[in-house]
Design an enzyme around this catalytic site. Structure first.
Site, PDB file in Angstrom:
ATOM      1  N   GLU A 135      33.137  36.094  38.936  1.00 19.14           N
ATOM      2  CA  GLU A 135      33.997  37.321  39.210  1.00 19.14           C
ATOM      3  C   GLU A 135      33.310  38.481  39.134  1.00 19.14           C
ATOM      4  O   GLU A 135      32.622  38.691  38.103  1.00 19.14           O
ATOM      5  CB  GLU A 135      35.294  37.425  38.477  1.00 19.14           C
ATOM      6  CG  GLU A 135      34.943  37.600  36.969  1.00 19.14           C
ATOM      7  CD  GLU A 135      36.418  37.690  36.494  1.00 19.14           C
ATOM      8  OE1 GLU A 135      37.029  38.498  36.173  1.00 19.14           O
ATOM      9  OE2 GLU A 135      36.907  36.559  35.941  1.00 19.14           O
ATOM     10  N   ARG A 146      39.562  48.246  34.684  1.00 18.26           N
ATOM     11  CA  ARG A 146      38.870  47.726  35.587  1.00 18.26           C
ATOM     12  C   ARG A 146      39.766  47.650  36.983  1.00 18.26           C
ATOM     13  O   ARG A 146      39.124  47.004  38.124  1.00 18.26           O
ATOM     14  CB  ARG A 146      38.440  46.295  35.368  1.00 18.26           C
ATOM     15  CG  ARG A 146      37.422  46.405  34.221  1.00 18.26           C
ATOM     16  CD  ARG A 146      37.073  44.650  33.531  1.00 18.26           C
ATOM     17  NE  ARG A 146      36.686  43.824  34.755  1.00 18.26           N
ATOM     18  CZ  ARG A 146      36.606  42.484  34.538  1.00 18.26           C
ATOM     19  NH1 ARG A 146      37.291  42.025  33.738  1.00 18.26           N
ATOM     20  NH2 ARG A 146      36.066  41.817  35.760  1.00 18.26           N
ATOM     21  N   ARG A 150      39.015  42.311  42.895  1.00 19.46           N
ATOM     22  CA  ARG A 150      37.779  41.558  42.429  1.00 19.46           C
ATOM     23  C   ARG A 150      37.376  40.926  43.674  1.00 19.46           C
ATOM     24  O   ARG A 150      37.811  40.515  44.711  1.00 19.46           O
ATOM     25  CB  ARG A 150      38.297  40.423  41.305  1.00 19.46           C
ATOM     26  CG  ARG A 150      38.926  40.836  40.139  1.00 19.46           C
ATOM     27  CD  ARG A 150      37.940  41.649  39.214  1.00 19.46           C
ATOM     28  NE  ARG A 150      38.739  41.524  37.864  1.00 19.46           N
ATOM     29  CZ  ARG A 150      39.141  42.666  37.646  1.00 19.46           C
ATOM     30  NH1 ARG A 150      39.626  43.665  38.482  1.00 19.46           N
ATOM     31  NH2 ARG A 150      39.700  42.833  36.368  1.00 19.46           N
ATOM     32  N   HIS A 165      44.666  40.905  41.607  1.00 17.52           N
ATOM     33  CA  HIS A 165      44.110  40.156  40.487  1.00 17.52           C
ATOM     34  C   HIS A 165      44.337  38.729  40.542  1.00 17.52           C
ATOM     35  O   HIS A 165      45.122  38.160  39.535  1.00 17.52           O
ATOM     36  CB  HIS A 165      44.887  40.881  39.204  1.00 17.52           C
ATOM     37  CG  HIS A 165      44.140  40.671  37.954  1.00 17.52           C
ATOM     38  ND1 HIS A 165      44.595  39.589  36.933  1.00 17.52           N
ATOM     39  CD2 HIS A 165      42.931  41.141  37.371  1.00 17.52           C
ATOM     40  CE1 HIS A 165      43.424  39.425  35.907  1.00 17.52           C
ATOM     41  NE2 HIS A 165      42.688  40.506  36.307  1.00 17.52           N
TER      42      HIS A 165
END
Length: 176
Positions: A135, A146, A150, A165
């Site tokens: 990831e 963050r 992703r 997420h």
């Protein structure tokens, strides 16, 4: 007479069990199922570093392999999982495109957790051997952490986008 039928019944059951087992292995060939003896991922992970050792940084993604084990003409992209929605690379946010560029170069990455193993606990991506997926964070403007975006890559070169997420994924189509 019944003493002769019992051994024949046992032999028949054993033959059926062997045929069912062979059919199971043939049906799961290439699925990445950990119990499939002919699984290519089992062979690919045989030389992986022992747990606890530093895993090498992920390298540039390779082209996605053709689905179903067939061959596709050079330059043709074939989804790793046709059941997942696709998204054109150019339709991703610019930060995701930046992350894909860093992945292609092998870093450096903005977060120390970038490149760690993605465990696919919810099985939203195709099932593969442990350590198959990695990831990477996609920077979220205005977020002081963050964030939720992703990119997840597979060892065969496939790339997935998640804006939420890991709740949902789309496979990234590199052709567009």
């Amino acid at each position: 007479m019944t003493s002769r039928k019992n051994p024949l019944l046992v032999v028949a059951v054993l033959i059926l069990a062997l045929l069912a087992g062979a059919g199971y292995l043939l049906a799961n060939k290439g699925s990445g199922h950990p119990k499939a003896a002919a699984s290519p991922t089992a062979a690919a992970t045989a030389g992986a570093p022992a747990s606890g050792s530093q895993a090498p940084k992920p390298s540039a993604p390779k082209p996605s392999p053709p689905a179903g084990g067939g061959t596709a003409p050079a330059g043709t992209w074939v989804p790793a999982d046709p059941a997942l929605a696709d998204v054109c690379r150019t339709k991703l946010p610019s930060q995701a495109q930046d992350t894909l560029g860093l992945i292609a170069k092998g870093g450096p990455y903005p977060y120390n957790r970038d490149g760690i193993v993605f465990e696919n606990r919810e099985s939203r991506l195709p099932r593969k051997a442990d350590g198959y997926y990695h990831e990477f964070t996609v920077v979220t403007p205005g977020s002081n952490d963050r964030g939720t975006r992703r990119v997840v890559t597979g060892n065969s070169g496939e790339q997935y986008w998640s804006a939420d997420h890991y709740a949902t994924f789309q496979e990234i189509d590199p052709r567009c």
